[in-house]
Motif scaffolding. Structure first.
Motif, short mmCIF file in Angstrom:
data_model
loop_
_atom_site.label_atom_id
_atom_site.label_comp_id
_atom_site.label_asym_id
_atom_site.label_seq_id
_atom_site.Cartn_x
_atom_site.Cartn_y
_atom_site.Cartn_z
N ASP A 1 -23.48 -94.86 -31.74
CA ASP A 1 -24.47 -94.35 -32.37
C ASP A 1 -25.61 -94.89 -31.61
N PHE A 2 -26.72 -94.62 -32.31
CA PHE A 2 -27.89 -94.95 -31.52
C PHE A 2 -28.23 -96.81 -31.91
N THR A 3 -27.55 -97.18 -32.77
CA THR A 3 -27.50 -98.68 -33.03
C THR A 3 -26.23 -99.35 -32.20
N TYR A 4 -25.49 -98.83 -31.61
CA TYR A 4 -24.38 -99.65 -30.87
C TYR A 4 -23.94 -98.93 -29.53
N TYR A 5 -24.05 -99.89 -28.53
CA TYR A 5 -23.80 -99.29 -27.18
C TYR A 5 -22.66 -100.40 -26.47
N ARG A 6 -21.62 -99.79 -25.77
CA ARG A 6 -20.86 -100.96 -25.10
C ARG A 6 -20.80 -100.41 -23.73
N GLN A 7 -20.60 -101.38 -22.82
CA GLN A 7 -20.58 -101.09 -21.39
C GLN A 7 -19.20 -101.26 -20.97
#
Length: 312
Positions: free
Chosen positions: A104-110
């Motif tokens: 979501d707009f609070t959590y990103y993963r690479q």
């Protein structure tokens, strides 16, 4: 999913028919596999639901590994995968493939992997596992591929010191809803050719806008949408980045930092990136590769969909 399984099964069957060298047939196979992956790569970024992005990421990852198993795939560029960063080291000893997925707009993963160049065309691949969510201090240590601090890389700068190669990775992380991060990460390889991320490669005085020393990698964190520049300038032979100040007067509040209009930088000398407080000449029109330009100009090449507000 059924269609994907048929594609992979068919591809594996065709793989057994090819000789261990790059041939028109292997290029044709890679082109076909790339075509099959294109929509999944796009959906990792553009699918509206988190579950659909996760499914696309899973399918794409498996398909990418299968494609890389094609002999001599190292030289195949996968140019149509616009949401995936694919960077070759300047000496062509490896390439690093990275991308990001949003919960979501609070959590990103690479996500990512390093593919090595091999003389016999066989696959040598090291996966990268993003450990950012499981550390309180991402700049405090040297890390392996198992504890990688994730980023989508848009530039590689190769330097040498004492006959050893140092590969400086410059990357991007959407981070969360309030701030964005850009990273400088020095990559080396140990005696077993395993990747080593980070080290004491940054010489700068303590500053609230920067990671506290000792820092084993450099992070520039700033207000969302502030578009603070950070990249390697080949004319100056320096890494240049925006000087940041806080809108609220609190430089420790990273989500309030915005570009001031001036630039500072790092110059490589004696095996370290040494801080230059003021860079007087920065060319805003430095020509970048399509991959670099996509990230630096925030044209959504690697970025996830923007949050829509009223009236959008």
């Amino acid at each position: 999913m059924k269609r994907y399984c048929i594609i992979i099964f068919s591809s594996l069957f065709v793989l057994t028919l090819h000789a261990q060298k790059k041939t028109p047939a292997s290029v044709q196979l890679l082109t076909q596999l790339e075509d099959n992956m294109r929509n999944y790569a796009s959906d990792i970024v553009n699918a509206p639901e988190a579950s659909d992005r996760a499914i696309a990421d899973s399918i794409f990852t498996k398909a990418l590994v299968q494609a890389l198993k094609v002999p001599y795939s190292f030289s195949y560029p996968f140019d149509s995968l616009k949401t995936i960063s694919r960077l070759y080291a300047p000496d062509s000893s490896f390439r690093i493939i990275t991308w990001q997925i949003m919960k979501d707009f609070t959590y990103y993963r690479q996500k990512g992997a390093i593919q090595y160049h091999t003389t016999d065309g066989s696959l040598k691949l090291i996966p990268l596992y993003d450990n950012s969510a499981f550390t309180d201090n991402p700049v405090d240590s040297v890390r392996s591929n198992q504890q990688w601090i994730g980023a989508v890389y848009y530039n590689i700068v190769q330097k040498t010191y004492n006959n050893k190669n140092y590969y400086t990775l410059i990357g991007y992380d959407e981070n969360d809803a309030r701030s964005t991060k850009k990273w400088i990460e020095v990559l080396t390889f140990d005696d077993n050719s395993k990747p080593v991320f980070g080290g004491r490669y940054f010489n700068y005085p303590n500053d609230e806008t920067k990671p506290p020393q000792p820092a084993y990698r450099f992070c520039m964190e700033f207000k969302k949408e502030a578009n603070a520049k950070l990249n390697y300038d080949p004319e100056l032979d320096m890494i240049t980045f925006a000087h940041l100040v806080s809108e609220s007067g609190d430089n420790s509040a990273k989500h309030t930092l915005i570009p001031y209009g001036s630039f500072e930088g790092f110059k490589w000398a004696y095996g370290r990136w040494n801080h230059v407080p003021v860079v007087k000449q920065v060319d805003p029109n430095i020509r970048l590769s399509p991959t670099q330009e996509g990230v630096e100009q925030r044209n959504n090449q690697f970025l996830l969909p923007k949050k829509k507000g009223k009236g959008n």
